[in-house]
Design an enzyme around this catalytic site. Structure first.
Site, PDB file in Angstrom:
ATOM      1  N   HIS A   1       0.831  -1.209   0.000  1.00  0.00           N
ATOM      2  CA  HIS A   1       0.000   0.000   0.000  1.00  0.00           C
ATOM      3  C   HIS A   1       0.863   1.255   0.000  1.00  0.00           C
ATOM      4  CE1 HIS A   1      -3.934  -1.593   0.134  1.00  0.00           C
ATOM      5  NE2 HIS A   1      -3.599  -2.443   1.078  1.00  0.00           N
TER       6      HIS A   1
ATOM      7  N   ASP B   1      -0.205  -9.423 -12.467  1.00  0.00           N
ATOM      8  CA  ASP B   1      -0.631 -10.821 -12.411  1.00  0.00           C
ATOM      9  C   ASP B   1       0.468 -11.761 -12.893  1.00  0.00           C
ATOM     10  OD1 ASP B   1      -3.221 -11.058 -11.252  1.00  0.00           O
ATOM     11  OD2 ASP B   1      -3.999  -9.907 -12.930  1.00  0.00           O
TER      12      ASP B   1
ATOM     13  N   CYS C   1       1.609  -2.969 -19.217  1.00  0.00           N
ATOM     14  CA  CYS C   1       0.626  -2.094 -18.570  1.00  0.00           C
ATOM     15  C   CYS C   1       0.486  -2.391 -17.090  1.00  0.00           C
ATOM     16  CB  CYS C   1      -0.724  -2.190 -19.275  1.00  0.00           C
ATOM     17  SG  CYS C   1      -1.464  -3.831 -19.168  1.00  0.00           S
TER      18      CYS C   1
HETATM   19  C1  PEP Z   1      -1.820  -6.642 -14.374  1.00  0.00           C
HETATM   20  O1  PEP Z   1      -2.203  -7.723 -13.914  1.00  0.00           O
HETATM   21  O2  PEP Z   1      -0.618  -6.308 -14.431  1.00  0.00           O
HETATM   22  C2  PEP Z   1      -2.794  -5.661 -14.867  1.00  0.00           C
HETATM   23  C3  PEP Z   1      -2.392  -4.573 -15.488  1.00  0.00           C
HETATM   24  O3  PEP Z   1      -4.103  -5.897 -14.619  1.00  0.00           O
HETATM   25  P1  PEP Z   1      -4.773  -5.666 -13.178  1.00  0.00           P
HETATM   26  O4  PEP Z   1      -3.775  -4.982 -12.298  1.00  0.00           O
HETATM   27  O5  PEP Z   1      -5.986  -4.845 -13.417  1.00  0.00           O
HETATM   28  O6  PEP Z   1      -5.081  -7.067 -12.766  1.00  0.00           O
HETATM   29 MG    MG Z   2      -4.257  -8.372 -14.214  1.00  0.00          MG
END
Ligand code: PEP
Ligand code: MG
Length: 547
Positions: free
Chosen positions: A184, A436, A483
């Protein structure tokens, strides 16, 4: 004077005095009441009044959203029902601290049972209870202490509740002993453009209240009690970095002119305006599910078309990459996916959930195509959690059938990196979701603090997967962007480009730092750093090797 090392967030530098956040209170004991009931009742009343006054004063000073939160907390301290409850407990022979603690716990349980907004306020009662008990004990109140001068906040870690009371005008940097790059504290620092260093071993033993310190987020270091020459050097460096960050909002590029488009991650039309203001060249991740987190039923095509059109209208002639609904695990949607799963991160989520509810996916793709037709934006669409080429083929075919021109996949599951050549043959582009991808590569739940240290996209295992995707993208002549949060870490952004990533997308507040950092390296240097990081044996080694 010695430098302590941790994980830097951002590339800022700050010089100020240390403000230590008190440790959380030990819960009260169950010792029976020894004093006089009336006297203890009076002592509790005085403590409640004091806490209410203190919260009111901080509310007035805070203003904005924090003011409302603090005023509500002050009211919770003054509620006569609490004092009456405490009195009953004292008469039953319970000691004063325990009586306060248990009285608030009872009210908290009541709020929790009400659900909705009231349940969200329940944890605020814990904060008030801690403050009252601290007052009774004569120790500093937990949470972020007030400061009337610029400071560097030193804490074990920051909880989400602490962030509402953080005085951003006076807090120049955050330093924590615990926490990783996705804690956080790190997320808050990134969103507020505050320099931070997290995971600093030995910090709490070394840092002394009121002592001067230099925090250098780019270097990931904290120097306690620096000499005057070091302070002067740090201040000069700070000016130089601020000037670089305030540089014109040029397009993203390396020192040798290699273009690296800098895009923004957004979740709403409001984010779109902020992104444009901060120089985003387009959108690399539009988290469409954020629009419908509270929706009890699937939104209609008309409703979705209106929302998407509003976003796309803000980017005429620019690329906007919309991700179809990513339901499940950390982002549950009431109308999509399984409500109860033992391991939701490994369950029916992302594209899997959409495929099991194809009419919802068809509606969304139709709405996206409508919005693209109604605006000048260049819409690309991608699916979350694609695991192999069969899933990619399914999504691309459906997107094309419904009138979308540029259709791709997110790389979040390691299997897709292993099969990168197959997937890039089918998809128009790939965007790597490093949040992820890191979670799945290292089997470290991104929502669990206990494994936060493993949730580090600098890990060479993650970097090697990124390279597999970058190489496959180059061979196929297709875009491979990033991203996830990794793109917002300026030093890592350079390494990602060195691994073959062609665009970077991040929260808009991180754009200036990444833009400035890219301008300091050539492609050759970025590749050399990437090479060194790939050979490292741990995330920490990779970070150091790329410096
Ligand atoms: C990710 O998993 O890096 C991503 C950009 O998607 P989210 O954070 O929304 O799961
Ligand atoms: Mg993701």
């Amino acid at each position: 004077m010695g430098a302590l090392a941790g994980i830097g967030v951002g590339r800022g530098i700050a010089v100020a005095r240390v403000l230590r956040m008190p440790e959380p209170l030990e819960p009260p004991t169950d010792e029976p009441l020894t004093g006089d009931v009336d006297a203890e009742h009076e002592r509790v009343r005085a403590a409640l009044d004091h806490v209410a006054d203190e919260l009111d004063a901080r509310a007035a000073a805070a203003g904005g959203e924090a003011q409302a939160v603090l005023e509500a907390a002050a009211l919770m301290a003054q509620d006569p029902a609490v004092l009456a409850d405490v009195r009953t407990r004292l008469e039953d022979g319970v000691n004063a601290e325990r009586a306060v603690w248990d009285a608030y716990a009872g009210f908290r349980d009541m709020l929790t049972a009400m659900g909705g907004y009231m349940a969200e306020r329940a944890t605020d009662l814990d904060d008030v209870a801690q403050r009252v008990v601290a007052r009774l004990r004569g120790v500093p109140a937990p949470g972020v202490p007030a400061s009337d001068q610029p400071c560097i906040l030193v804490a074990r870690d920051l909880a989400p509740a602490d962030t509402a009371t953080l005085d951003l005008a006076r807090t120049l940097a955050l330093v924590t002993e615990e926490g990783g790059p996705t804690s956080h504290t790190a997320i808050l620092a990134r969103s507020k453009s505050l320099p931070a260093v997290v995971g600093v071993a030995g910090l709490l033993d070394a840092a002394v209240e009121g002592q001067r310190a230099i925090v250098d987020a780019r270097a990931g270091t904290v120097v306690l009690d620096p000499d005057d020459a070091s302070v002067d050097g740090a201040l000069a460096e700070r000016e130089a970095r601020l000037a670089a960050a305030a540089a014109p909002l040029t397009e993203g590029a390396l020192a040798d002119g290699t273009r690296v488009p800098l895009l923004a991650n957004i979740g709403s039309p409001r984010d779109a305006a902020a992104a444009i203001e901060l120089g985003a060249e387009g959108v690399g991740l539009f988290r469409t599910e954020f629009l419908f987190l509270d929706a009890p039923a699937a939104p209609s095509v008309e409703q979705q078309t209106a929302s998407y059109t509003e976003v796309l209208r803000a980017f005429p002639g620019r690329r906007v990459i919309a991700r179809v609904l990513d339901a499940g695990a950390d982002k549950p949607l009431a109308f999509l996916g399984e409500a109860r799963e033992e391991n939701p991160a490994l369950g029916l989520r992302g594209l899997r959930a959409l495929r099991a509810n194809e009419p919802i996916l068809r509606d969304q793709l139709t709405a996206l195509a409508n919005a693209a037709a109604a605006t000048e934006a260049e819409l690309w669409v991608m699916a979350p959690m694609v695991a192999d080429v069969e899933e990619a083929e399914y999504f691309v075919a459906l997107g094309r059938e419904l009138g979308l021109q540029t259709v791709g996949a997110m790389a979040e599951v390691p299997s897709i990196a292993v099969l990168a050549d197959q997937v890039l043959e089918v998809c128009d582009f790939v965007s790597i979701g490093t949040n992820d991808l890191t979670q799945y590569t290292l089997a470290a739940d991104r929502q669990l603090g206990s494994v936060a240290a493993m949730q580090d996209p600098w890990h060479p295992a993650v970097l090697r997967l990124v390279k597999m995707l970058g190489d496959a993208g180059a061979r196929a002549g297709k875009h491979v962007g990033v991203c996830g949060e990794a793109a917002a870490d300026p030093a890592l952004a350079v390494v990602l480009v060195g691994l073959g990533v062609t665009t970077l997308s991040m929260s808009a507040s991180a754009l200036a730092d990444v833009r400035a950092e890219l301008l300091t390296v050539t492609l050759e240097e970025a590749r050399a750093r990437a090479e060194r990081a790939l050979g490292a044996r741990s995330a920490a080694e990779a970070r150091a090797a790329a410096a």
